[in-house]
Scaffold this motif. Sequence first.
Motif, PDB file in Angstrom:
ATOM      1  N   LEU A   1       0.729  -1.174  -0.067  1.00 48.12           N
ATOM      2  CA  LEU A   1       0.065   0.047   0.110  1.00 48.12           C
ATOM      3  C   LEU A   1       0.996   1.106  -0.004  1.00 48.12           C
ATOM      4  CD1 LEU A   1      -2.781   1.149   0.460  1.00 48.12           C
ATOM      5  CD2 LEU A   1      -2.260   1.351   2.737  1.00 48.12           C
ATOM      6  N   GLN A   2       0.466   1.955  -0.910  1.00 48.59           N
ATOM      7  CA  GLN A   2       1.410   3.198  -1.103  1.00 48.59           C
ATOM      8  C   GLN A   2       0.312   4.333  -1.019  1.00 48.59           C
ATOM      9  OE1 GLN A   2       2.839   1.557  -4.088  1.00 48.59           O
ATOM     10  NE2 GLN A   2       4.234   0.446  -2.860  1.00 48.59           N
ATOM     11  N   ILE A   3       0.452   5.219  -0.229  1.00 48.96           N
ATOM     12  CA  ILE A   3      -0.322   6.460   0.161  1.00 48.96           C
ATOM     13  C   ILE A   3       0.988   7.456  -0.066  1.00 48.96           C
ATOM     14  CG2 ILE A   3      -1.536   7.925   1.600  1.00 48.96           C
ATOM     15  CD1 ILE A   3      -1.976   5.285   3.421  1.00 48.96           C
ATOM     16  N   ASP A   4       0.554   8.341  -1.203  1.00 47.62           N
ATOM     17  CA  ASP A   4       1.328   9.510  -1.616  1.00 47.62           C
ATOM     18  C   ASP A   4       0.852  10.894  -1.791  1.00 47.62           C
ATOM     19  OD1 ASP A   4       3.800  10.423  -2.394  1.00 47.62           O
ATOM     20  OD2 ASP A   4       3.269  10.264  -4.518  1.00 47.62           O
ATOM     21  N   ALA A   5       1.206  11.450  -0.802  1.00 48.64           N
ATOM     22  CA  ALA A   5       0.904  12.914  -0.483  1.00 48.64           C
ATOM     23  C   ALA A   5      -0.382  13.199  -0.399  1.00 48.64           C
ATOM     24  CB  ALA A   5       1.605  13.965  -1.770  1.00 48.64           C
ATOM     25  N   VAL A   6      -1.343  12.534   0.040  1.00 52.84           N
ATOM     26  CA  VAL A   6      -2.898  12.599   0.117  1.00 52.84           C
ATOM     27  C   VAL A   6      -3.285  13.740   0.872  1.00 52.84           C
ATOM     28  CG1 VAL A   6      -4.864  11.319   0.894  1.00 52.84           C
ATOM     29  CG2 VAL A   6      -3.217  10.265  -0.456  1.00 52.84           C
ATOM     30  N   GLU A   7      -4.115  14.601   0.327  1.00 56.75           N
ATOM     31  CA  GLU A   7      -4.930  15.729   1.048  1.00 56.75           C
ATOM     32  C   GLU A   7      -6.448  15.317   0.900  1.00 56.75           C
ATOM     33  OE1 GLU A   7      -3.675  19.352  -0.875  1.00 56.75           O
ATOM     34  OE2 GLU A   7      -1.587  18.798  -0.746  1.00 56.75           O
ATOM     35  N   ALA A   8      -6.966  15.791   2.123  1.00 59.24           N
ATOM     36  CA  ALA A   8      -8.419  15.367   2.166  1.00 59.24           C
ATOM     37  C   ALA A   8      -9.110  16.520   2.988  1.00 59.24           C
ATOM     38  CB  ALA A   8      -8.644  14.067   2.934  1.00 59.24           C
TER      39      ALA A   8
ATOM     40  N   HIS B   1      -2.999  17.125   5.060  1.00 56.73           N
ATOM     41  CA  HIS B   1      -2.428  18.252   4.336  1.00 56.73           C
ATOM     42  C   HIS B   1      -1.359  17.569   3.530  1.00 56.73           C
ATOM     43  CE1 HIS B   1      -4.545  21.336   6.432  1.00 56.73           C
ATOM     44  NE2 HIS B   1      -4.478  20.727   7.523  1.00 56.73           N
ATOM     45  N   GLY B   2      -1.203  16.425   3.425  1.00 57.89           N
ATOM     46  CA  GLY B   2      -0.057  15.687   2.603  1.00 57.89           C
ATOM     47  C   GLY B   2       0.269  14.439   3.468  1.00 57.89           C
ATOM     48  N   VAL B   3      -0.144  13.369   3.303  1.00 53.84           N
ATOM     49  CA  VAL B   3      -0.042  12.141   4.098  1.00 53.84           C
ATOM     50  C   VAL B   3       0.757  11.344   2.898  1.00 53.84           C
ATOM     51  CG1 VAL B   3      -0.796  10.251   5.406  1.00 53.84           C
ATOM     52  CG2 VAL B   3      -1.592  12.619   6.011  1.00 53.84           C
ATOM     53  N   SER B   4       1.845  10.746   3.442  1.00 49.77           N
ATOM     54  CA  SER B   4       2.440   9.748   2.838  1.00 49.77           C
ATOM     55  C   SER B   4       2.912   8.641   3.735  1.00 49.77           C
ATOM     56  CB  SER B   4       3.703  10.223   2.029  1.00 49.77           C
ATOM     57  OG  SER B   4       3.394  11.125   1.112  1.00 49.77           O
ATOM     58  N   LEU B   5       2.511   7.317   3.393  1.00 52.75           N
ATOM     59  CA  LEU B   5       3.050   6.263   3.893  1.00 52.75           C
ATOM     60  C   LEU B   5       3.017   4.988   3.194  1.00 52.75           C
ATOM     61  CD1 LEU B   5       0.982   4.000   5.857  1.00 52.75           C
ATOM     62  CD2 LEU B   5       0.264   5.889   6.732  1.00 52.75           C
ATOM     63  N   ASN B   6       3.936   4.069   3.436  1.00 50.30           N
ATOM     64  CA  ASN B   6       4.050   2.915   2.707  1.00 50.30           C
ATOM     65  C   ASN B   6       3.975   1.594   3.768  1.00 50.30           C
ATOM     66  OD1 ASN B   6       5.016   1.211   0.973  1.00 50.30           O
ATOM     67  ND2 ASN B   6       7.144   2.064   0.698  1.00 50.30           N
ATOM     68  N   VAL B   7       3.093   0.751   3.332  1.00 57.11           N
ATOM     69  CA  VAL B   7       2.810  -0.296   4.163  1.00 57.11           C
ATOM     70  C   VAL B   7       3.635  -1.428   3.164  1.00 57.11           C
ATOM     71  CG1 VAL B   7       1.661  -2.397   5.251  1.00 57.11           C
ATOM     72  CG2 VAL B   7       0.929   0.362   5.322  1.00 57.11           C
ATOM     73  N   ARG B   8       4.527  -2.246   3.562  1.00 57.62           N
ATOM     74  CA  ARG B   8       5.297  -3.194   2.797  1.00 57.62           C
ATOM     75  C   ARG B   8       4.568  -4.574   3.035  1.00 57.62           C
ATOM     76  NH1 ARG B   8      11.055  -1.618   5.347  1.00 57.62           N
ATOM     77  NH2 ARG B   8      11.221   0.408   4.431  1.00 57.62           N
ATOM     78  N   ALA B   9       4.611  -5.388   2.090  1.00 51.80           N
ATOM     79  CA  ALA B   9       3.771  -6.731   1.908  1.00 51.80           C
ATOM     80  C   ALA B   9       4.621  -7.465   3.315  1.00 51.80           C
ATOM     81  CB  ALA B   9       4.127  -7.758   0.902  1.00 51.80           C
ATOM     82  N   GLY B  10       3.575  -8.085   4.041  1.00 52.45           N
ATOM     83  CA  GLY B  10       4.017  -8.787   5.198  1.00 52.45           C
ATOM     84  C   GLY B  10       4.337  -7.919   6.479  1.00 52.45           C
ATOM     85  N   GLU B  11       4.091  -6.671   6.421  1.00 53.81           N
ATOM     86  CA  GLU B  11       4.546  -5.697   7.522  1.00 53.81           C
ATOM     87  C   GLU B  11       3.202  -5.270   8.379  1.00 53.81           C
ATOM     88  OE1 GLU B  11       7.219  -1.969   7.019  1.00 53.81           O
ATOM     89  OE2 GLU B  11       5.091  -1.396   6.728  1.00 53.81           O
ATOM     90  N   PHE B  12       3.726  -5.035   9.614  1.00 52.13           N
ATOM     91  CA  PHE B  12       2.683  -4.719  10.463  1.00 52.13           C
ATOM     92  C   PHE B  12       2.985  -3.157  10.771  1.00 52.13           C
ATOM     93  CE2 PHE B  12       0.748  -6.266  15.082  1.00 52.13           C
ATOM     94  CZ  PHE B  12      -0.305  -4.913  14.877  1.00 52.13           C
ATOM     95  N   HIS B  13       2.416  -2.257  10.334  1.00 51.99           N
ATOM     96  CA  HIS B  13       2.315  -0.840  10.241  1.00 51.99           C
ATOM     97  C   HIS B  13       1.436  -0.255  11.231  1.00 51.99           C
ATOM     98  CE1 HIS B  13       4.588   2.295   8.164  1.00 51.99           C
ATOM     99  NE2 HIS B  13       3.620   2.969   8.675  1.00 51.99           N
ATOM    100  N   ALA B  14       1.964   0.666  12.031  1.00 50.67           N
ATOM    101  CA  ALA B  14       1.006   1.470  13.084  1.00 50.67           C
ATOM    102  C   ALA B  14       1.093   3.018  12.399  1.00 50.67           C
ATOM    103  CB  ALA B  14       1.696   1.499  14.363  1.00 50.67           C
ATOM    104  N   LEU B  15       0.085   3.571  12.446  1.00 49.14           N
ATOM    105  CA  LEU B  15      -0.347   5.075  12.287  1.00 49.14           C
ATOM    106  C   LEU B  15      -0.674   5.548  13.532  1.00 49.14           C
ATOM    107  CD1 LEU B  15      -0.536   7.003   9.929  1.00 49.14           C
ATOM    108  CD2 LEU B  15      -2.976   6.579   9.702  1.00 49.14           C
ATOM    109  N   LEU B  16       0.185   6.611  13.932  1.00 49.08           N
ATOM    110  CA  LEU B  16       0.148   7.075  15.358  1.00 49.08           C
ATOM    111  C   LEU B  16      -0.047   8.472  15.186  1.00 49.08           C
ATOM    112  CD1 LEU B  16       3.235   5.282  16.894  1.00 49.08           C
ATOM    113  CD2 LEU B  16       0.848   4.572  17.107  1.00 49.08           C
ATOM    114  N   GLY B  17      -0.471   9.030  16.222  1.00 47.44           N
ATOM    115  CA  GLY B  17      -0.870  10.660  16.314  1.00 47.44           C
ATOM    116  C   GLY B  17      -1.759  10.814  17.469  1.00 47.44           C
ATOM    117  N   ALA B  18      -1.823  12.218  17.810  1.00 44.84           N
ATOM    118  CA  ALA B  18      -2.797  12.571  18.814  1.00 44.84           C
ATOM    119  C   ALA B  18      -4.224  12.608  18.237  1.00 44.84           C
ATOM    120  CB  ALA B  18      -2.502  13.808  19.600  1.00 44.84           C
ATOM    121  N   ASN B  19      -4.853  12.820  19.176  1.00 41.68           N
ATOM    122  CA  ASN B  19      -6.619  13.024  18.800  1.00 41.68           C
ATOM    123  C   ASN B  19      -6.679  13.921  17.925  1.00 41.68           C
ATOM    124  OD1 ASN B  19      -9.325  12.943  19.260  1.00 41.68           O
ATOM    125  ND2 ASN B  19      -9.209  13.066  21.367  1.00 41.68           N
TER     126      ASN B  19
END
Length: 243
Positions: A2-9, A19-37
Amino acid sequence: MLQIDAVEAVYQNAIAALHGVSLNVRAGEFHALLGANGAGKSTTLKAVSNLLPAQRGKVTAGSIVFDGHNVGRTSPAALVRLGLVTVLEGRHCFRSLTVEENLLTGGLGRSSSRTELAKDLERVYAIFPHLRDKRRALAGLTSGGEQQMTAIGRALMSRPRLLVLDEPSMGLAPLIVQDIFRQLKRLNREEGLSILVAEQNSTVALQYADRATVLDTGVAVLAGTTAELRQRSDIQSFYFGES
Ligand code: ATP
């Protein structure tokens, strides 16, 4: 995977959530998306699973690619068929169906034989043995932890290759949270299931995930292995508060 590239919503009220979210989940990976409320974790996951229109929101820029497919306009049902399955925040279960009926709804999209469905049910019960004991109980009458396990179990019944979860720890006792994350890790390690989990509970997410991306007011500000991020006490207190 999964490649999320510079997403704005944005949402209907024109408030920009991403305002520009990019992240990459590799195959077989356990990926956490963190941040405050309010950092934009849920909005990012809804962008991935194309659920923003239902919230009167939309992606205005950037791209989302799953397994080589540009999925920016792919319906949630088609995403499930591609292997991307989302467990929404808040333990969504059909409250008036039994636990087992809930699980079976997760297998409806596939043209599986009874034998295959029974095998998939057994797999879910092997992961969450507690659900076997509760299989005839109405989901709405089970505990919060059991409802979260039912929601995850239902997602597993659609045989995802990438499981996306929004705040599975929310409102649950610490022991139940550990149990759920332990089982997610087991699925990741033993079956190669890729996982993307948004969590406010950074302690548990950093304990189980391989890598993490940190959001701050709609921007991805940091990404790295959880081993690296666990060392950064400055980051811990700044972005994650006391959790
Ligand atoms: P939480 O853990 O509280 O859900 P989050 O990191 O998931 O936080 P989001 O829910 O994605 O954050 O929220 C990001 C921003 O978008 C916030 O400013 C929030 O107020 C706004 N927002 C979220 N949902 C909506 C909505 N349905 N309509 C309008 N604005 C929204």
